[in-house]
Write a protein that holds these residues in place. Structure first.
Motif, PDB file in Angstrom:
ATOM      1  N   ALA A   1       0.840  -1.209   0.000  1.00 53.20           N
ATOM      2  CA  ALA A   1       0.000   0.000   0.000  1.00 53.20           C
ATOM      3  C   ALA A   1       0.869   1.251   0.000  1.00 53.20           C
ATOM      4  N   VAL A   2       1.893   1.272   0.839  1.00 52.90           N
ATOM      5  CA  VAL A   2       2.751   2.464   0.935  1.00 52.90           C
ATOM      6  C   VAL A   2       3.556   2.656  -0.357  1.00 52.90           C
ATOM      7  N   GLU A   3       3.990   1.554  -0.969  1.00 56.27           N
ATOM      8  CA  GLU A   3       4.693   1.655  -2.259  1.00 56.27           C
ATOM      9  C   GLU A   3       3.790   2.299  -3.310  1.00 56.27           C
ATOM     10  N   PHE A   4       2.518   1.896  -3.316  1.00 59.74           N
ATOM     11  CA  PHE A   4       1.607   2.459  -4.313  1.00 59.74           C
ATOM     12  C   PHE A   4       1.365   3.946  -4.055  1.00 59.74           C
ATOM     13  N   LEU A   5       1.296   4.340  -2.793  1.00 62.06           N
ATOM     14  CA  LEU A   5       1.077   5.757  -2.482  1.00 62.06           C
ATOM     15  C   LEU A   5       2.188   6.625  -3.070  1.00 62.06           C
ATOM     16  N   SER A   6       3.389   6.100  -3.070  1.00 60.53           N
ATOM     17  CA  SER A   6       4.508   6.837  -3.630  1.00 60.53           C
ATOM     18  C   SER A   6       4.327   7.017  -5.145  1.00 60.53           C
ATOM     19  N   LEU A   7       3.900   5.952  -5.821  1.00 58.94           N
ATOM     20  CA  LEU A   7       3.619   6.026  -7.267  1.00 58.94           C
ATOM     21  C   LEU A   7       2.483   7.027  -7.525  1.00 58.94           C
ATOM     22  N   LEU A   8       1.430   6.925  -6.699  1.00 58.76           N
ATOM     23  CA  LEU A   8       0.270   7.806  -6.849  1.00 58.76           C
ATOM     24  C   LEU A   8       0.671   9.260  -6.652  1.00 58.76           C
ATOM     25  N   ASP A   9       1.582   9.487  -5.734  1.00 58.69           N
ATOM     26  CA  ASP A   9       2.034  10.855  -5.462  1.00 58.69           C
ATOM     27  C   ASP A   9       2.680  11.472  -6.701  1.00 58.69           C
ATOM     28  N   THR A  10       3.509  10.697  -7.372  1.00 59.60           N
ATOM     29  CA  THR A  10       4.132  11.178  -8.606  1.00 59.60           C
ATOM     30  C   THR A  10       3.074  11.522  -9.651  1.00 59.60           C
ATOM     31  N   GLU A  11       2.088  10.660  -9.796  1.00 66.45           N
ATOM     32  CA  GLU A  11       1.024  10.885 -10.794  1.00 66.45           C
ATOM     33  C   GLU A  11       0.224  12.144 -10.468  1.00 66.45           C
ATOM     34  N   LEU A  12      -0.092  12.324  -9.187  1.00 67.59           N
ATOM     35  CA  LEU A  12      -0.959  13.442  -8.797  1.00 67.59           C
ATOM     36  C   LEU A  12      -0.229  14.792  -8.829  1.00 67.59           C
ATOM     37  N   ALA A  13       1.073  14.768  -9.097  1.00 60.87           N
ATOM     38  CA  ALA A  13       1.797  16.036  -9.262  1.00 60.87           C
ATOM     39  C   ALA A  13       1.296  16.788 -10.483  1.00 60.87           C
ATOM     40  N   ASN A  14       0.766  16.056 -11.460  1.00 62.01           N
ATOM     41  CA  ASN A  14       0.420  16.671 -12.743  1.00 62.01           C
ATOM     42  C   ASN A  14      -1.073  16.847 -12.998  1.00 62.01           C
ATOM     43  N   ARG A  15      -1.905  16.441 -12.060  1.00 63.20           N
ATOM     44  CA  ARG A  15      -3.344  16.588 -12.324  1.00 63.20           C
ATOM     45  C   ARG A  15      -4.106  16.632 -11.014  1.00 63.20           C
ATOM     46  N   GLU A  16      -5.368  17.065 -11.123  1.00 63.26           N
ATOM     47  CA  GLU A  16      -6.159  17.284  -9.913  1.00 63.26           C
ATOM     48  C   GLU A  16      -6.710  15.979  -9.333  1.00 63.26           C
ATOM     49  N   PHE A  17      -7.187  15.106 -10.206  1.00 63.70           N
ATOM     50  CA  PHE A  17      -7.849  13.894  -9.724  1.00 63.70           C
ATOM     51  C   PHE A  17      -7.147  12.642 -10.252  1.00 63.70           C
ATOM     52  N   ALA A  18      -7.558  11.499  -9.735  1.00 68.19           N
ATOM     53  CA  ALA A  18      -6.865  10.255 -10.048  1.00 68.19           C
ATOM     54  C   ALA A  18      -6.789   9.990 -11.550  1.00 68.19           C
ATOM     55  N   ALA A  19      -7.917  10.164 -12.253  1.00 67.80           N
ATOM     56  CA  ALA A  19      -7.940   9.770 -13.669  1.00 67.80           C
ATOM     57  C   ALA A  19      -7.819  10.952 -14.615  1.00 67.80           C
TER      58      ALA A  19
END
Lengths: 203, 203
Positions: free
Chosen positions: B138-156
């Motif tokens: 779970a914590v590993e995925f949060l790190s990946l998600l953090d990188t993605e959310l740098a560029n957009r407002e919502f998950a998708a």
């Protein structure tokens, strides 16, 4: 576009079977998962989860997750409708696609990954007790599925759908995971024989 | 129609948040999951998997699986479009809904079910080593998600979707599972603050 493909692994195959049912041809880029190709370039920069399949569109847009790739093609080429028809039909396909995924394919995958010696570098740590628990879960679900399939031809109703693809691939994956469909699950065996004799099954 | 609801549990809440975003009211039938109500009537005959939520239509038709119930309402009430717009938009929502589900919500749930003493009768056998492995995932995925959310407002993308609902509920579920969002995941914390301050979050 091109599809980074993973050969015999269940998720890449789900997309290939789906495309075969639709009659769509997409150029494949084979990746050797046995040599851990999915954890290296050209996959790793396209999918940070380092998994296959990965669809790359001509403008470089990336779609990962087998079911998401299938849904993209369903929208572009609606016929035959493999995600169901109408609100209720779509809900039933989603329901059975998820039941097949969470209660069968995922359990079989957990059993394989946590018990099979070849998976030692894939699943860290391997937890054999969890693998064994999943064998039980998979067989329990097959019994439920057998009752359901007594009254209809396919998983989500009278039409073949992505739920059948997920289910068929789960059952094929039971062989390396060393789980057997119980002989008394006659309806499951009838359904499996039907779906796996479709031309798409060899994709 | 009526929706058999399970209070604080993550999957029933996913549907309630979804309905709140759509502005749809459905009569709820509360089921006490703490007293194992989901394993008894009136749930068990409606869902042989004995899980919640369960939607019953006026003609008795049953839809289970939170995302399938949400998709039914998306088809009936398309606005706002919480499963995405157009082929690519729908594929991206599906991709992120699945990433949030498999790499976050499911991992948090496994950690909770396999470690928390209150889950002893729910998850048989409890395998604490598997629970611990899922905290790491779970914590590993949060790190990946953090990188993605740098560029957009919502998950998708730039629009709120069911992927945000699944993600928000996963993060809320981290509290009883005793997993913490790392302080350095500033983008995840910003996104979580935004989605959990929407009125729907209290549903």
């Amino acid at each position: 576009m091109k599809l980074f493909d993973g050969g015999r692994a269940p998720n890449p195959r789900r997309v290939r079977v789906f495309l075969a049912e639709k009659g769509i041809e997409v150029p494949l880029v084979p990746v050797d998962m046995g040599a851990m190709g999915h954890r290296q370039e050209p996959v790793s920069s396209r999918n940070p989860l380092r998994r296959l399949p990965v669809l790359e569109l001509d403008d470089g847009t990336i779609i990962t997750e087998s079911v998401a790739i299938c849904r993209y093609f369903e929208e572009l080429h609606p016929e035959p409708q493999l995600f169901g028809q109408g609100a209720l039909g779509k809900a039933k396909v989603e329901m059975w696609q998820r039941r097949m995924e969470f209660n069968l394919l995922s359990c079989v995958a957990q059993a394989f990954r946590h018990i099979h010696p070849a998976m030692k570098e894939w699943e860290i740590p391997q937890v054999p007790e969890w693998g064994e628990a999943n064998k039980v879960k998979a067989v329990e679900f097959l019994s439920l599925l057998d009752t359901e399939l007594a009254n209809r031809e396919f998983a989500a109703g009278e039409a073949y759908s992505i739920a059948d693809i997920t289910g068929m691939i789960a059952i094929d994956f039971m062989k390396p995971a060393r789980i057997k469909v119980p002989d008394e699950c006659a309806n499951v065996l009838r359904w499996y024989s039907a779906v796996s004799s479709r031309p798409s099954a060899s994709a």
